[in-house]
Structure formats: C-alpha cells, structure tokens
Design a protein around this motif. Structure first.
Motif, PDB file in Angstrom:
ATOM      1  N   GLU A 852      96.527   9.519  59.751  1.00  0.00           N
ATOM      2  CA  GLU A 852      95.398   9.801  58.869  1.00  0.00           C
ATOM      3  C   GLU A 852      94.704  11.067  59.337  1.00  0.00           C
ATOM      4  O   GLU A 852      94.387  11.219  60.517  1.00  0.00           O
ATOM      5  CB  GLU A 852      94.401   8.652  58.886  1.00  0.00           C
ATOM      6  N   VAL A 853      94.482  11.992  58.390  1.00  0.00           N
ATOM      7  CA  VAL A 853      93.740  13.224  58.652  1.00  0.00           C
ATOM      8  C   VAL A 853      92.595  13.256  57.657  1.00  0.00           C
ATOM      9  O   VAL A 853      92.820  13.303  56.430  1.00  0.00           O
ATOM     10  CB  VAL A 853      94.639  14.468  58.494  1.00  0.00           C
ATOM     11  N   SER A 854      91.358  13.228  58.143  1.00  0.00           N
ATOM     12  CA  SER A 854      90.188  13.217  57.263  1.00  0.00           C
ATOM     13  C   SER A 854      89.256  14.348  57.649  1.00  0.00           C
ATOM     14  O   SER A 854      89.223  14.771  58.812  1.00  0.00           O
ATOM     15  CB  SER A 854      89.458  11.871  57.355  1.00  0.00           C
ATOM     16  N   ASP A 855      88.524  14.844  56.670  1.00  0.00           N
ATOM     17  CA  ASP A 855      87.578  15.922  56.926  1.00  0.00           C
ATOM     18  C   ASP A 855      86.358  15.704  56.055  1.00  0.00           C
ATOM     19  O   ASP A 855      86.332  14.857  55.163  1.00  0.00           O
ATOM     20  CB  ASP A 855      88.219  17.284  56.652  1.00  0.00           C
ATOM     21  N   THR A 856      85.338  16.516  56.343  1.00  0.00           N
ATOM     22  CA  THR A 856      84.103  16.489  55.541  1.00  0.00           C
ATOM     23  C   THR A 856      83.992  17.759  54.726  1.00  0.00           C
ATOM     24  O   THR A 856      82.888  18.239  54.462  1.00  0.00           O
ATOM     25  CB  THR A 856      82.896  16.347  56.481  1.00  0.00           C
ATOM     26  N   GLY A 857      85.115  18.302  54.317  1.00  0.00           N
ATOM     27  CA  GLY A 857      85.145  19.605  53.671  1.00  0.00           C
ATOM     28  C   GLY A 857      84.797  19.583  52.189  1.00  0.00           C
ATOM     29  O   GLY A 857      84.130  18.679  51.692  1.00  0.00           O
ATOM     30  N   ILE A 858      85.376  20.587  51.490  1.00  0.00           N
ATOM     31  CA  ILE A 858      84.980  20.835  50.093  1.00  0.00           C
ATOM     32  C   ILE A 858      85.604  19.828  49.131  1.00  0.00           C
ATOM     33  O   ILE A 858      85.197  19.734  47.969  1.00  0.00           O
ATOM     34  CB  ILE A 858      85.368  22.259  49.670  1.00  0.00           C
ATOM     35  N   GLY A 859      86.577  19.067  49.556  1.00  0.00           N
ATOM     36  CA  GLY A 859      87.156  18.029  48.718  1.00  0.00           C
ATOM     37  C   GLY A 859      88.017  18.572  47.586  1.00  0.00           C
ATOM     38  O   GLY A 859      88.181  19.794  47.406  1.00  0.00           O
ATOM     39  N   ILE A 860      88.593  17.643  46.820  1.00  0.00           N
ATOM     40  CA  ILE A 860      89.490  17.989  45.707  1.00  0.00           C
ATOM     41  C   ILE A 860      89.001  17.232  44.480  1.00  0.00           C
ATOM     42  O   ILE A 860      88.827  16.012  44.532  1.00  0.00           O
ATOM     43  CB  ILE A 860      90.943  17.593  46.013  1.00  0.00           C
ATOM     44  N   PRO A 861      88.748  17.894  43.348  1.00  0.00           N
ATOM     45  CA  PRO A 861      88.307  17.183  42.135  1.00  0.00           C
ATOM     46  C   PRO A 861      89.316  16.108  41.729  1.00  0.00           C
ATOM     47  O   PRO A 861      90.531  16.278  41.881  1.00  0.00           O
ATOM     48  CB  PRO A 861      88.202  18.297  41.080  1.00  0.00           C
ATOM     49  N   GLY A 902     108.910   7.619  53.685  1.00  0.00           N
ATOM     50  CA  GLY A 902     107.499   7.264  53.657  1.00  0.00           C
ATOM     51  C   GLY A 902     106.818   7.769  52.395  1.00  0.00           C
ATOM     52  O   GLY A 902     107.453   8.228  51.442  1.00  0.00           O
ATOM     53  N   ARG A 903     105.512   7.708  52.391  1.00  0.00           N
ATOM     54  CA  ARG A 903     104.725   8.194  51.262  1.00  0.00           C
ATOM     55  C   ARG A 903     103.401   8.715  51.777  1.00  0.00           C
ATOM     56  O   ARG A 903     102.981   8.361  52.888  1.00  0.00           O
ATOM     57  CB  ARG A 903     104.495   7.119  50.223  1.00  0.00           C
ATOM     58  N   ILE A 904     102.791   9.568  50.978  1.00  0.00           N
ATOM     59  CA  ILE A 904     101.519  10.160  51.354  1.00  0.00           C
ATOM     60  C   ILE A 904     100.498   9.872  50.267  1.00  0.00           C
ATOM     61  O   ILE A 904     100.797   9.989  49.073  1.00  0.00           O
ATOM     62  CB  ILE A 904     101.677  11.684  51.601  1.00  0.00           C
ATOM     63  N   ASP A 905      99.299   9.444  50.655  1.00  0.00           N
ATOM     64  CA  ASP A 905      98.206   9.139  49.729  1.00  0.00           C
ATOM     65  C   ASP A 905      97.048  10.067  50.030  1.00  0.00           C
ATOM     66  O   ASP A 905      96.881  10.540  51.173  1.00  0.00           O
ATOM     67  CB  ASP A 905      97.733   7.690  49.889  1.00  0.00           C
ATOM     68  N   VAL A 906      96.229  10.299  49.000  1.00  0.00           N
ATOM     69  CA  VAL A 906      95.056  11.135  49.163  1.00  0.00           C
ATOM     70  C   VAL A 906      93.855  10.404  48.568  1.00  0.00           C
ATOM     71  O   VAL A 906      93.959   9.743  47.532  1.00  0.00           O
ATOM     72  CB  VAL A 906      95.241  12.511  48.484  1.00  0.00           C
ATOM     73  N   ARG A 907      92.719  10.532  49.267  1.00  0.00           N
ATOM     74  CA  ARG A 907      91.454   9.979  48.787  1.00  0.00           C
ATOM     75  C   ARG A 907      90.401  11.063  48.945  1.00  0.00           C
ATOM     76  O   ARG A 907      90.068  11.471  50.055  1.00  0.00           O
ATOM     77  CB  ARG A 907      91.079   8.743  49.590  1.00  0.00           C
ATOM     78  N   SER A 908      89.893  11.560  47.797  1.00  0.00           N
ATOM     79  CA  SER A 908      88.995  12.694  47.857  1.00  0.00           C
ATOM     80  C   SER A 908      88.177  12.769  46.587  1.00  0.00           C
ATOM     81  O   SER A 908      88.440  12.055  45.599  1.00  0.00           O
ATOM     82  CB  SER A 908      89.785  13.999  48.053  1.00  0.00           C
ATOM     83  N   ALA A 909      87.174  13.627  46.612  1.00  0.00           N
ATOM     84  CA  ALA A 909      86.351  13.937  45.446  1.00  0.00           C
ATOM     85  C   ALA A 909      85.706  15.292  45.708  1.00  0.00           C
ATOM     86  O   ALA A 909      85.664  15.783  46.841  1.00  0.00           O
ATOM     87  CB  ALA A 909      85.286  12.863  45.213  1.00  0.00           C
ATOM     88  N   HIS A 910      85.200  15.894  44.670  1.00  0.00           N
ATOM     89  CA  HIS A 910      84.628  17.236  44.775  1.00  0.00           C
ATOM     90  C   HIS A 910      83.434  17.236  45.738  1.00  0.00           C
ATOM     91  O   HIS A 910      82.479  16.455  45.554  1.00  0.00           O
ATOM     92  CB  HIS A 910      84.201  17.710  43.379  1.00  0.00           C
ATOM     93  N   LEU A 911      83.574  18.088  46.820  1.00  0.00           N
ATOM     94  CA  LEU A 911      82.504  18.273  47.809  1.00  0.00           C
ATOM     95  C   LEU A 911      82.210  16.998  48.590  1.00  0.00           C
ATOM     96  O   LEU A 911      81.129  16.841  49.160  1.00  0.00           O
ATOM     97  CB  LEU A 911      81.216  18.792  47.145  1.00  0.00           C
ATOM     98  N   GLU A 912      83.156  16.067  48.644  1.00  0.00           N
ATOM     99  CA  GLU A 912      82.946  14.812  49.372  1.00  0.00           C
ATOM    100  C   GLU A 912      83.980  14.595  50.466  1.00  0.00           C
ATOM    101  O   GLU A 912      84.169  13.479  50.934  1.00  0.00           O
ATOM    102  CB  GLU A 912      82.955  13.631  48.400  1.00  0.00           C
ATOM    103  N   GLY A 913      84.706  15.647  50.855  1.00  0.00           N
ATOM    104  CA  GLY A 913      85.692  15.509  51.906  1.00  0.00           C
ATOM    105  C   GLY A 913      87.003  14.949  51.388  1.00  0.00           C
ATOM    106  O   GLY A 913      87.117  14.519  50.235  1.00  0.00           O
TER     107      GLY A 913
END
Length: 925
Positions: A852-861, A902-913
C-alpha cells in the motif's frame, strides 16, 4: 304523517312573498299603539315561515337575508331608528329560520294539518319563533332604546307566536274540500256575517262589557261544519280585526287600555293571549271533526264495498246465523250461491247441512267458531242434489254479539277436481318418462321455482330431490359461485327457446360442463304452464375442445392452419391472423395456396396447374407423418412477404381415414435477416481484428525501433555531459554548469522514457521475460527507500516505510516488483505538495500480500479513475499544475502486477490524497 305543498317556489312567488312580508310589517307598525315602539301583532313572521317552508333549502341563502332586509325596511318605513330596524331585521330572519326548521324537521314538504300531532308541531313552531325573536327584540330594545327587557320579551313572544300560529295553517290545509255532511249554500255566508257582527259587537267603540267569548261559538260553528281552509282564513280575519280594534281603544280590552288600565305591552299580551285561546279552541276541534268525518266516510265506503262484493261476487256468498235447531241457518245469499244451491227463496231459513255433504259435523264446527277455538273452517264438500259435484267451502265468524253471525264462501271446483284426477294420471306418466331420461331435467313454474327433478339430476349433482324442489332456479345449490340467472334463465317470450352452457358443481365439489336447453310446457290452449330445463353433460367433449382451442389460441406467434382434402382452410388460429394481418373468420373456406407466393409455388411445383399444385404440395405425406420444415414465402394482407418455416402433416380420424391436413408455420423473416446480418458483421469484425492485429504489431515494432534508436544517442549525450561536468576535457565555467545539469536531467528523462516504451513493447509482444523466485516484499520496501531518496532532495515531505515483522514471500521478478513500488512511491512524492506525507507499508490479508502506497497529495477526480491505467493518461489536476510526466508509469505498473497474477486498486478523490493497493498472491511454502 301526510304532507302537502310543492316543496319549491319560483322566483316570482319568492319576490311576491318578500313583498308580502314587507307590507305585513308596515301594516303591523301602522296599527300599533301610539305610545309603543313595538308592533302589537306581527303577521309578517307567519308569512316568512310560509315562504321558507315552500322554498327549497338551496334558495334559503337568498330568502333568509331577503326576509331580514324587508323587515328592516318595514321598520324604517314605520319610523323606527336605523340601528334598531337593522337589529329587528336580523332577529326576524333568524326567527323565521328557526321556526321553519322546527316545522320542517325530517320533512321535505309542508306537513298537512290533519292530526293533533301536527298541530303540536305547529304550536312548537310558534313558540320557537316567538322565543327567538323575543330574545333579539328585548336585547335590542334594552341596549338601543333603553326599554324594559322583561316587558318587551313578554309582548314580542305573544305577538309573534300568535301570528305564526294563525297565519301558517293557511298553507297546511288541503286544497280540496273535505268530505263532510253537506253544507248548504247559505251556511258559509250566514256564519261569516254572524261572526263578523259578533266580532264588531265585542270590539265596538266604548264597549266595556266582558263579552269576549261571543265570537267563539261562531268559530266553533266553522270548526264543526266547514273545511280547514275556511276555518284558517276566518281565524286570520278575526285576528286582524280584534287586534286592530283593540289597539284603537275599542272593545273591553281596548277600553281598559284607553282609560289607562293597561299599558301598550299589557294590551298586546292580553290581545294575543285571547287570539291564542281562540286558535287553540278552534283548530284542534276542526282537526278532530276532520278525522271523525274521514273515519265515518271510510266506514261507509267499506260497508258499501262489502255489499257490492257480496251481491256482485262471482263466488257464492252466504250470510249465516246460529240456528236453534239446525247449525248455520242461511240468512242471505247472492246469485252465485243461489245457482249452486238451486234457488234463493227456498234456501233462506234452511240449514247449510241440507245442501252440502261435509266430512265433519257442522254443529261441532259452529260451536268451535263461536267459542273462539277455531278462527275459520275450510273444506271440500259434495252437493247432495248433484252427485259428482265438488265445492270448496270456507266459513268464518263475522260477529259473536248480539247474535253469532257467519259468512260462507262457496266455489264450484267440480271441473278442477276432475282435471286434478286427470293430472295425477298424467303426472305418473311424466314421472316414469323423466326417470328414464339420461339427461338432467328440471321442471319449474312460470316464476322459476323448481317443482320436479328427475333421477339423472340427483345422480349427477348428488343433491336429493328434496334439496332442489321449491328452490328458485337462480338459487340452485349446484350453481357455481358467482353465477347469476342460473342455469340458463327463463325464455323472454312464450315461444322462445334458450340454450346456454354453464358449470354444475356437485355436492362433492366436482365440476361438470352442461349444455342447458330451456322451453315452455303448454296446455291445450297453447298457454305456457311450466318451464323445462334439460341439461346434457358435455364435460368430456368440452374438455377436449377446450384443450384444442387453447392450444390453437395460445400459439399467438405460431400459425396453425387446418386444411380440408380439397385445399380449403377450415381452421385459422390467432397466430396465423397475427402473422399475416388477416381476419380469422374471413379466411375460413378460402384456398390455402392463396397465402403463398404464387411465383414460389410455380417454381417448386413446375408444370402443375393451379388445381394440381395443392396435390403436389401434399404428395408423399403418409398418415401420421409430417413433412420436413422448409422456408416458404407467405404474402400478408398488406402485400408484404414473410419468410415462414412451414411443415405439413396429415389429419386422420380414429379409423385412419384422411380428413385433411394441418399446417404449422413459424415466421422466420427476422431470424433469417438477422442470420445474414450476423454473418456479414462477423466477417467485418474478423477483418477489423486482423487489421488491428497487424497495426498493433507495426506499432510495437515502431516503438521498439524508435526506443532503441533514441536510447543510443541519448546515452552518448548523457555520458559526454558527465565528462564535461567533471572537467576532464575543459573545466566548465560556473555559468555553464546549470546548462550541463539541465542537459543531463533531460537526457535521463529521455532514457527513462525509452526504457518505459521498451518495457511496454516487451510486455505487449511477450518478449519481456520475468524471473520467478521467492521474494520478501519487506526487502523491496527497504531498497525502494534508497532508490527514491534523491527525489526528496530539497522537498519538505514526511515519508514513512512500514515493513512486516515476518517475511512476506511472493513468487515473482524482484527487479520488476521493485520497479512497481518505485513508480508508485515516486508518483506519490511527485504529486504531494510540501508539508504532506507519504506512507509505504507491507501487510498480509488472508492469502494475499498487500503493498500500500498512500499520500496526502492532490488526488485524482473520481470521473477520471476509470482511465488511470491507460497509456499516456494524465489527470486533469496534474495537467493544471504543470507536473511533468509521460503517463506511462501506472500502465507499466498495472501490466507488471497483472503478469504476477495480482491486481491493483486505487482509492482517491480530488484534493483528498490517493491510496494504491497492490495485491499479490502469497508464495506457497
């Protein structure tokens, strides 16, 4: 209780009634005493009640305010103050409304004044109206004029109550004169003149004698002799004269008033108590006389009717009395009885036993009737002088005092007796016939009541004859639930026949289908006497027919056509009608070949004439066999062709005799067109796929070639740039160092881009081979931490790495998995602003290893995440912030993870990391 009156009035009558209220009010004010502001008598109240009682309730909303307006206007005309006049108008409107509601309670028409009960209602109406207006006027007088509340209340209640009690009976009396003792022509004028003279004598000027009773006998004379309408009008006239003369100071009451013995309020109360007494004396007496006269008239009519019935009756009638020596001595007899007994004169005075031959002793019957032990006696007797004759004799007691008197009725039933004997013989024959018939038979009278059922009915339904006889045909117990007019109704006319199928539910609950036929049984004069219902059990036949019909009608998308041996259509189901747009009934009897395309028929039956074409079409069909399915072109009603897959089979009876053919067709027009379109589409798709495959191969070759060709010179550029930076050839000046660093940095970017393109090309072509070995992901995390440390130079970020205390082993290529983690952590660092945080952790969940790689960055819409792993895709947020990148990293990561199972999942939102989770299967120990 009887009632009268139309219950509604027209607008002219309503306007006239309001005008009468106004005039009556003006008149009442005009004749009031000079020292009083209250009218002595108020006939306008009675007129207002009459107006509302005659009008429909929907007109009250206009008439009630109208009464109030004209009352106020009358008071204004009479000189009353404006505010007091308006108050009186409202009070009078409420008064007539309350009084009318009491009078009309529970009725829609004005009740007739024909009973003391109705008179009581009239008195209640007068009291209700008087009390209501008295409350209004007393309160208004006290508040507006300073009057005495009690005195005003006493004056008003008597004046208005007497007015309603006297005036309202004018419309409560019947229009036609009642039936009384004949009144001579001179009697009404004489009584009217006498009453008038007596009234004026009592109420003449300066008349002080207390002879107020003098007009009352003349009013009683009217009540005893005249009709209610005349009595009512005389009371109105008498009240007007007595009131007017008394207020002018005439008569004993007026004399006392004029001399100061009475004030105006006392004068009004005394006068109207006098009028109330006259009315209470006259009207009830007239009602009682009316009722008595009506009763006497009814008695006279009943006596006359009895005498006429006795003398003119077609049935023999006798008047009998208890004889001293012989029972039932004949006192009188009519012509019909005289003809039966053989003479009127010889029969009177003789006993009834001399003529009739009764089964019981007549003296015993007589004593039982007199003692009350027998209400009446009926018997069939013979005549002693007419052998074979039969009489129906009925004797009843008319009166027991002063002398027992009897009435007897004689009816010659000789013909009926003989007919009954013949009917009994016919009945036996009918019973034998009914019991031998296998069908259900029910016989009813002309009113639908069952009188006979046969044995087959009991056997089929399970209901005994006793359960069916006497029941109306519509209520038979074997009728199914919800049946009406069961089983077939009665014929509409004497010569009509009714046939109808219906269900029969037996006593045990079994349901049968029965065909009912209904007709009349007639006598020798062709007159209907009974109704016969015959039911035939069609259960088996209808079951088979119903199944066939259901099969034909249920096939709404399949054409089923029956054909006779000559080629004509005998059955045309709903499916065929829906397919071709033709009417089912219109096709019966038409040639079957008319449905087919003539050109196709001629092509498949070459050389055959139209008459021979059908024979060729069915040639070779064996009994019980069926032709193979073959596509034919059928022509619809609109001329449009239909491709139909059709089979033909032989229809035969139980003896294998050919009775026709059966055609089954299914519309395959769209199916055939779809098949052709599908074949064409598949061919186009195959060509497109082949072309795309070739283009993809060319693309991969191009990318690989370009990457190789670019990487070699870029590598040389980067190498020579390092030599220049080191100063091995020429030491660069300080101004040149930033330029050399830019060349080296961009050269490294080009080398990385070429490596990414070569990696993707290898993945697509399968040329890239992965080593397989057990790898601990925690070690990859540690190596990644060293690899990305240069990216944190001059950055203010917190980066955390969390490995697992236990080895997390997966099976894969170490270098490629390191590339996956480096790409993910590098992207997190690149897209997270200073002051943010990046975390990398390894964990185990069930049978999977998670990176798992998580950040507090700009996020993805959210709307862009579906394209995240496509090549060259860059989010709108990264483009807006001008963050460098090729858009190849995540596509390479997804390809490597997929190659490792394997598989890769993403959890993100705009400006929410953003959080990327790589899930890989654990290596089996």
């Amino acid at each position: 209780m009887s009632s009268s009156g139309p219950g509604k009035v027209g607008w002219p009558t309503a306007v006239g009634g309001l005008l009468a209220v106004y005039l009556a009010g003006v008149l009442a004010i005009a004749i009031r005493p000079e020292d009083s502001n209250i009218a002595t008598w108020w006939p306008a109240a009675g007129i207002g009640v009459i107006l509302l009682a005659l009008a429909p309730r929907r007109a009250w909303w206009l008439l009630v305010p109208g009464v109030g307006v004209v009352t106020a206007a009358a008071n204004l005309t009479g000189g009353q103050e404006t505010d007091f006049s308006l108050w009186l108008g409202v009070g009078n409107a409420v008064e007539v409304t309350v009084a009318t509601l009491v009078l009309m309670h529970g009725r829609t028409r004005i009740p007739r004044l024909d009973s003391l009960r109705t008179f009581g209602r009239l008195v209640a109406t007068a009291l209700a109206g008087g009390v209501t207006i008295a409350m209004f006027v007393s309160t208004g007088s006290a508040l507006l004029a300073g009057g005495d509340w009690v005195v005003t209340w006493r004056t008003v209640v008597t004046s208005h109550a007497s007015a309603i009690l006297v005036v309202v009976p004018l419309v409560m009396t019947p229009r036609a004169a009642r039936s009384r003792v004949a009144v001579r022509a001179w009697e009404v004028p004489a009584q009217t003149i006498t009453l008038t003279l007596a009234t004026f004598a009592v109420f003449s000027p300066d008349q002080t004698l207390s002879i107020e009773f003098l007009p009352l006998p003349f009013l009683v004379w009217a009540a005893l002799r005249f009709d209610m309408r005349t009595v009512s009008w005389e009371l109105v006239g008498f009240s007007l004269v007595a009131t007017y003369l008394s207020t002018r100071g005439h008569g004993p009451i007026g004399y006392d008033f004029s001399r100061g013995g009475l004030d105006s309020a006392q004068l009004s109360s005394v006068v109207h108590i006098y009028l109330l007494a006259a009315t209470m004396l006259t009207l009830p007496l007239a009602i009682v006389v009316e009722q008595r006269t009506a009763a006497l008239d009814q008695l006279s009519r009943s006596e006359l009717l009895f005498r006429r019935n006795f003398t003119e009756s077609l049935v023999g009638m006798l008047l009998l009395r208890r004889g001293e020596d012989t029972p039932f001595e004949i006192v009188d007899l009519n012509d019909s009885a005289a003809r039966l007994l053989g003479g009127r004169g010889s029969a009177v005075g003789r006993g009834l036993a001399a003529y009739v031959d009764a089964r019981e002793p007549l003296d015993l019957i007589q004593s039982r009737l007199v003692d009350g032990r027998l209400d009446g006696w009926k018997s069939q007797c013979g005549l002693k002088d007419r052998p074979g004759a039969r009489l129906h004799l009925a004797v009843s007691l008319l009166t027991a005092e002063p002398e027992p008197t009897f009435s007897a009725q004689l009816q010659d039933i000789s013909t009926e007796y003989e007919a009954r004997r013949q009917l009994e013989a016919a009945e036996k024959l009918t019973s034998a016939t009914l019991d031998t018939v296998a069908a259900m038979v029910l016989v009813t009278d002309l009113y639908g009541e069952v009188v006979r059922v046969n044995g087959a009915t009991t056997a089929l339904t399970g209901f005994d004859e006793s359960e069916l006889v006497g029941v109306e045909v519509w209520d038979l117990p074997f009728a199914p639930p919800g049946a009406s007019g069961y089983p077939a109704g009665l014929p509409d006319g004497p010569f009509a026949q009714v046939g109808r199928e219906s269900d029969v539910v037996t006593k045990s609950g079994v349901r049968y289908r029965v065909l009912w036929n209904t007709g009349y049984v007639r006598d020798e004069r062709d007159r209907p006497t009974h109704v016969v219902l015959t039911g035939t059990d069609l259960t088996a036949e209808r079951t088979a027919a119903g199944l066939n019909r259901h099969m034909l009608e249920a096939a709404a998308s399949t054409a089923m056509i029956g054909i006779d041996p000559h080629g004509s259509i005998t059955i045309f189901n709903t499916g065929a009608a829906n397919l071709l747009g033709l009417d089912q009934q219109d096709q019966i009897g038409t040639p079957f070949l008319d449905l087919l395309d003539p050109a196709q028929v001629a092509e498949r039956c070459p050389g055959a004439t139209p008459a021979e074409q059908f024979e060729k079409l069915v040639a070779g069909l064996e009994t019980g066999g069926e032709s193979s399915a073959r596509d034919w072109t059928w022509i619809g009603a609109d001329g449009r062709p239909h491709t139909v897959s059709m089979t033909l089979s032989v229809a035969a009876d139980t003896f294998a005799a050919r009775v026709g053919y059966f055609c089954v067709g299914r519309d395959v027009t769209e199916a055939r067109a779809s098949q052709e379109m599908l074949v064409s589409a598949l061919e186009k798709e195959r060509l497109a796929v082949e072309r795309m495959r070739r283009l993809d191969e060319a693309k991969n070759d191009f990318v690989s070639t370009v990457s190789h060709e670019l990487r070699t010179p870029v590598t040389s550029i980067v190498g020579y740039t390092e030599i220049l930076e080191d100063g091995d050839v020429v030491r660069p000046s300080p101004e040149q160092l930033p330029l050399l660093e830019s060349i080296q940095r961009n050269g490294q970017r080009l080398i990385a881009l070429c490596d990414d393109l070569l990696t993707l090309s290898g993945l697509d072509s399968g040329a890239l081979r992965f080593e397989r070995g057990a790898i601990d992901l925690s070690e990859i995390v540690r190596s990644t931490e060293e690899a990305v440390r240069p990216l944190l130079r001059n950055r203010d970020l917190e980066v955390g790495y969390l490995g697992s205390p236990e080895p997390v082993l997966v099976l894969g290529d170490r270098g490629q998995l390191e590339r996956v983690l480096v790409n993910l952590v590098g992207n997190a660092i690149k897209f997270t602003e200073d002051g943010g945080r990046v975390d990398c952790r390894v964990s185990v969940h069930e049978n999977e290893a998670w990176l798992e790689v998580s950040d507090t960055g700009i996020g993805i819409p959210l709307e862009e995440q579906a394209e995240l792993f496509q090549r060259f895709f860059r989010s709108s947020t990264a483009q807006q912030r001008a963050i460098q990148g090729t858009g190849l990293g995540l596509s390479i990561v997804a390809a490597i993870v997929a190659a490792h199972g394997g598989r890769i999942d993403v959890r993100s939102a705009h400006l929410e990391g953003t959080t990327f989770t790589v899930r890989l299967p654990l290596a089996r120990g």
